[in-house]
Design an enzyme around this catalytic site. Sequence first.
Site, PDB file in Angstrom:
ATOM      1  N   ARG A 106       0.877  -1.187   0.000  1.00 11.00           N
ATOM      2  CA  ARG A 106       0.000   0.000   0.000  1.00 11.00           C
ATOM      3  C   ARG A 106       0.902   1.221   0.000  1.00 11.00           C
ATOM      4  NH1 ARG A 106      -5.161   1.391   3.803  1.00 11.00           N
ATOM      5  NH2 ARG A 106      -6.026  -0.002   2.242  1.00 11.00           N
ATOM      6  N   HIS A 133      -7.664   0.744  -6.043  1.00 11.80           N
ATOM      7  CA  HIS A 133      -7.770  -0.156  -4.881  1.00 11.80           C
ATOM      8  C   HIS A 133      -8.449  -1.465  -5.343  1.00 11.80           C
ATOM      9  CE1 HIS A 133      -7.761  -1.456  -0.870  1.00 11.80           C
ATOM     10  NE2 HIS A 133      -8.651  -0.668  -0.313  1.00 11.80           N
ATOM     11  N   GLN A 136     -10.063  -4.166  -2.879  1.00  3.04           N
ATOM     12  CA  GLN A 136     -11.360  -3.751  -2.351  1.00  3.04           C
ATOM     13  C   GLN A 136     -12.465  -4.114  -3.354  1.00  3.04           C
ATOM     14  OE1 GLN A 136     -12.208  -2.037   0.715  1.00  3.04           O
ATOM     15  NE2 GLN A 136     -14.215  -2.666  -0.019  1.00  3.04           N
ATOM     16  N   ASP A 224     -17.565   6.612  -0.736  1.00  3.46           N
ATOM     17  CA  ASP A 224     -16.249   6.567  -0.079  1.00  3.46           C
ATOM     18  C   ASP A 224     -15.988   7.958   0.503  1.00  3.46           C
ATOM     19  OD1 ASP A 224     -13.678   5.890   0.719  1.00  3.46           O
ATOM     20  OD2 ASP A 224     -12.801   6.095  -1.290  1.00  3.46           O
ATOM     21  N   CYS A 264     -16.402   1.299   1.232  1.00  2.00           N
ATOM     22  CA  CYS A 264     -15.191   0.506   1.471  1.00  2.00           C
ATOM     23  C   CYS A 264     -14.718   0.627   2.919  1.00  2.00           C
ATOM     24  CB  CYS A 264     -14.100   0.912   0.492  1.00  2.00           C
ATOM     25  SG  CYS A 264     -13.736   2.674   0.545  1.00  2.00           S
ATOM     26  N   ARG A 292     -13.174  -8.836   2.342  1.00  2.00           N
ATOM     27  CA  ARG A 292     -11.768  -8.524   2.047  1.00  2.00           C
ATOM     28  C   ARG A 292     -10.908  -9.757   2.316  1.00  2.00           C
ATOM     29  NH1 ARG A 292     -10.053  -3.355   1.986  1.00  2.00           N
ATOM     30  NH2 ARG A 292      -8.283  -4.348   0.988  1.00  2.00           N
TER      31      ARG A 292
HETATM   32  N1  NVA Z   1     -10.270   6.542  -0.985  1.00  2.00           N
HETATM   33  C1  NVA Z   1      -9.892   6.067   0.323  1.00  2.00           C
HETATM   34  C2  NVA Z   1     -10.073   4.585   0.416  1.00  2.00           C
HETATM   35  C3  NVA Z   1      -9.783   4.012   1.767  1.00  2.00           C
HETATM   36  C4  NVA Z   1      -9.916   2.536   1.801  1.00  2.00           C
HETATM   37  C5  NVA Z   1      -8.432   6.442   0.576  1.00  2.00           C
HETATM   38  O1  NVA Z   1      -7.601   6.258  -0.325  1.00  2.00           O
HETATM   39  O2  NVA Z   1      -8.124   6.921   1.674  1.00  2.00           O
HETATM   40  N1   CP Z   2     -11.161  -0.367   2.910  1.00  2.00           N
HETATM   41  C1   CP Z   2      -9.880  -0.341   3.294  1.00  2.00           C
HETATM   42  O1   CP Z   2      -8.978  -0.542   2.490  1.00  2.00           O
HETATM   43  O2   CP Z   2      -9.700  -0.112   4.613  1.00  2.00           O
HETATM   44  P1   CP Z   2      -8.298   0.166   5.322  1.00  2.00           P
HETATM   45  O3   CP Z   2      -7.809   1.482   4.815  1.00  2.00           O
HETATM   46  O4   CP Z   2      -8.621   0.197   6.790  1.00  2.00           O
HETATM   47  O5   CP Z   2      -7.367  -0.941   4.974  1.00  2.00           O
END
Ligand code: NVA
Ligand code: CP
Length: 306
Positions: A106, A133, A136, A224, A264, A292
């Site tokens: 990540r 992502h 997800q 989101d 998500c 997930r």
């Molecule tokens: N769009 C959000 C998704 C979190 C799972 C982010 O990137 O923070």
């Molecule tokens: N939805 C998701 O990816 O959650 P986290 O950021 O907590 O991993």
Amino acid sequence: MKSKDFLSMLDWNREELDHALLLAIELKNEWKKFGGHSFLPLQGKTIGTIFHKPSLRTRISFETGIYQLGGYSLYITEKEIELGKRETIEDAARVLSRYLSAIVIRTFAQSDIIKLAEWSSVPVINALTDYLHPCQLMADLQTIYEYKGQIDGLKIAYLGDGNNMANSWLETAYHYRIDLRIGTSPETMPAKELIDNVKKGSGKVLITHNPIEAVENVDVIYTDVWASMGAKEKSEENARKLRQFQVNQELLKHAHQDVIVMHCLPAERGREITDDVMESKHSVVFDEAENRLHAQKAILTLLCKD
Ligand code: NVA
Ligand code: CP
């Protein structure tokens, strides 16, 4: 040598995605029935998990899933390896590949994980970038399939910021025969190249700045946060631009009566989604979060089978 990575939904074809979805459902059923698995495809394998941003669902579901499949999960912090700073991504990729059976990462830039994958001889899995992502999305498709019994033919509305989730939905519309409506402001649009790409694919996409048009008679409403990790300074500015795209009871009245509401997570309740919708009978957000685990176990199994 690896056969594939999973950096984007576009890395896999429709057949491969369907295979992963069915395997995820099978693994979920097996785990629920027996509390364990009869096969352990990751036995003797170490999977590196690199996180440059916070995570609850992704990190914990990956680490738990790796353990459930018989493997060992090694959490690698940014402080430790300083990817791309202490040494180049190209060098780090080649060293990590000598120890690990796969890398889950990540980070911020999609270009960094593309480079990591190019130089790694083991599969690389995108656990979220600013751009996409995909893990997800696999859990989301599993959840939709469980609730609706199909994915093709559904009307799906994504409301809010044109971020990594919106982009991942556009990639999904390339593969699946869905009617995707993205409701967002003119200043928070998703990636143009992905909107254009849907035209070459199976589904169709409507980008609208009218939230009611987006949700009219849809089977799924997805939202989101209005400001993603790494862009939280845009929080107030985006809230002003996106206020009318909040998922609330009033908006739900325009959707199909059996609409499911997805997020998500983490959610900022009272912003992109109201408390009462999160807690309503339409909300499937916790099943989505659970999936997930199962979806990623399927991805790991398929990528690490050699
Ligand atoms: N769009 C959000 C998704 C979190 C799972 C982010 O990137 O923070
Ligand atoms: N939805 C998701 O990816 O959650 P986290 O950021 O907590 O991993």
